[in-house]
Design a protein around this motif. Structure first.
Motif, PDB file in Angstrom:
ATOM      1  N   CYS A   9       0.854  -1.157  -0.031  1.00  0.00           N
ATOM      2  CA  CYS A   9       0.011   0.046  -0.056  1.00  0.00           C
ATOM      3  C   CYS A   9       0.760   1.454   0.015  1.00  0.00           C
ATOM      4  O   CYS A   9       0.525   2.275  -0.459  1.00  0.00           O
ATOM      5  N   VAL A  10       1.928   1.320   0.523  1.00  0.00           N
ATOM      6  CA  VAL A  10       2.952   2.225   0.718  1.00  0.00           C
ATOM      7  C   VAL A  10       3.350   2.532  -0.838  1.00  0.00           C
ATOM      8  O   VAL A  10       3.587   4.044  -1.068  1.00  0.00           O
ATOM      9  N   LEU A  13       0.812   4.963  -2.568  1.00  0.00           N
ATOM     10  CA  LEU A  13       0.171   6.313  -1.956  1.00  0.00           C
ATOM     11  C   LEU A  13      -0.155   7.417  -2.990  1.00  0.00           C
ATOM     12  O   LEU A  13      -1.476   7.827  -3.026  1.00  0.00           O
ATOM     13  N   SER A  45      -5.077  -3.252   4.609  1.00  0.00           N
ATOM     14  CA  SER A  45      -4.484  -1.913   5.060  1.00  0.00           C
ATOM     15  C   SER A  45      -4.961  -0.884   4.112  1.00  0.00           C
ATOM     16  O   SER A  45      -4.947  -1.083   3.123  1.00  0.00           O
ATOM     17  N   CYS A  47      -4.332   3.233   3.373  1.00  0.00           N
ATOM     18  CA  CYS A  47      -3.515   4.452   3.524  1.00  0.00           C
ATOM     19  C   CYS A  47      -4.069   5.614   2.631  1.00  0.00           C
ATOM     20  O   CYS A  47      -4.599   5.491   1.778  1.00  0.00           O
ATOM     21  N   TRP A  49      -4.767  10.235   2.450  1.00  0.00           N
ATOM     22  CA  TRP A  49      -4.481  11.624   3.029  1.00  0.00           C
ATOM     23  C   TRP A  49      -5.513  12.490   2.290  1.00  0.00           C
ATOM     24  O   TRP A  49      -6.229  11.934   1.359  1.00  0.00           O
ATOM     25  N   LEU A  76      -1.231  12.011   6.245  1.00  0.00           N
ATOM     26  CA  LEU A  76      -1.035  10.696   5.793  1.00  0.00           C
ATOM     27  C   LEU A  76      -1.070   9.612   6.993  1.00  0.00           C
ATOM     28  O   LEU A  76      -0.485   9.700   7.912  1.00  0.00           O
ATOM     29  N   SER A  77      -1.934   8.511   6.690  1.00  0.00           N
ATOM     30  CA  SER A  77      -2.199   7.529   7.865  1.00  0.00           C
ATOM     31  C   SER A  77      -2.495   6.208   7.214  1.00  0.00           C
ATOM     32  O   SER A  77      -3.276   6.359   6.130  1.00  0.00           O
ATOM     33  N   CYS A  78      -2.152   5.390   7.978  1.00  0.00           N
ATOM     34  CA  CYS A  78      -2.341   3.829   7.310  1.00  0.00           C
ATOM     35  C   CYS A  78      -2.776   3.061   8.576  1.00  0.00           C
ATOM     36  O   CYS A  78      -2.507   3.400   9.673  1.00  0.00           O
ATOM     37  N   THR A  83       3.767   2.834   8.984  1.00  0.00           N
ATOM     38  CA  THR A  83       3.959   4.122   8.848  1.00  0.00           C
ATOM     39  C   THR A  83       4.293   4.243   7.411  1.00  0.00           C
ATOM     40  O   THR A  83       5.243   3.341   6.945  1.00  0.00           O
ATOM     41  N   GLY A 110       8.219   2.692   3.563  1.00  0.00           N
ATOM     42  CA  GLY A 110       7.144   2.239   4.574  1.00  0.00           C
ATOM     43  C   GLY A 110       7.652   1.514   5.682  1.00  0.00           C
ATOM     44  O   GLY A 110       8.890   0.866   5.583  1.00  0.00           O
TER      45      GLY A 110
END
Length: 167
Positions: A9-10, A13, A45, A47, A49, A76-78, A83, A110
């Motif tokens: 997922c990172v 983004l 998960s 992510c 923003w 930005l949050s996951c 993170t 990530g």
């Protein structure tokens, strides 16, 4: 130790290039605010923003300001214990005739369980959703540029798993 499949997922983004908003902005709306929302969901998960700054409004080529995405300047949050941080300001170009956008480079780090993995994807294509300024990714692969041996050598984001909404 668990492989970092959720770190996928990172990589997306930005491409998350981004369906973070409930309503899509019309492509011809004159009150655009030079902002973009993003979201990506991978392996359970998510992510996201909102309201990241851009240098222009589509269809003019633009760059996305990473400092308005990454905390503390952005939001930005996951989920899932990840993170993430965007390491560059991606440049996005638009081809309205084809209904596409392209991000030149997405460079993401990530961290999960204290282990950091850095990935880079180039020329990421996104398809416009109708006449809106919401763009949904085509499948792409990001290659590991640094990190632990626990980090996979590359991660693939399936088509539709990330989007961007310019407003």
């Amino acid at each position: 130790m668990r492989q970092f499949s959720t770190l996928t997922c990172v990589t997306a983004l930005i491409i998350a290039a981004t369906a973070g908003a409930a309503t899509a902005a019309n492509a011809f709306e004159s009150t655009a605010t030079q902002q973009v929302d993003g979201v990506i969901v991978v392996s359970g998960s998510t992510c996201t923003w909102t309201n990241a700054r851009t240098s222009a409004n589509p269809p003019t080529g633009l760059s996305i300001d990473r400092t308005s995405i990454n905390t503390p300047g952005g939001n930005l949050s996951c989920t899932g214990g990840i993170t993430a941080a965007l390491n560059n300001n991606p440049n996005v170009t638009f081809d309205d005739a084809a209904g596409q956008a392209k991000a030149d480079v997405i460079d993401i780090t990530g961290t999960q369980y204290g282990i950091s993995c850095r990935y880079k994807a180039t020329n990421v294509l996104l398809n416009r959703d109708g006449t809106t300024r919401r763009y949904v990714n085509q499948a792409f692969t990001a290659t590991k540029t640094s990190g632990s041996f626990f980090c996979p050598g590359s991660v693939t984001t399936a088509a539709g798993d990330a989007s961007l909404l310019f407003h």
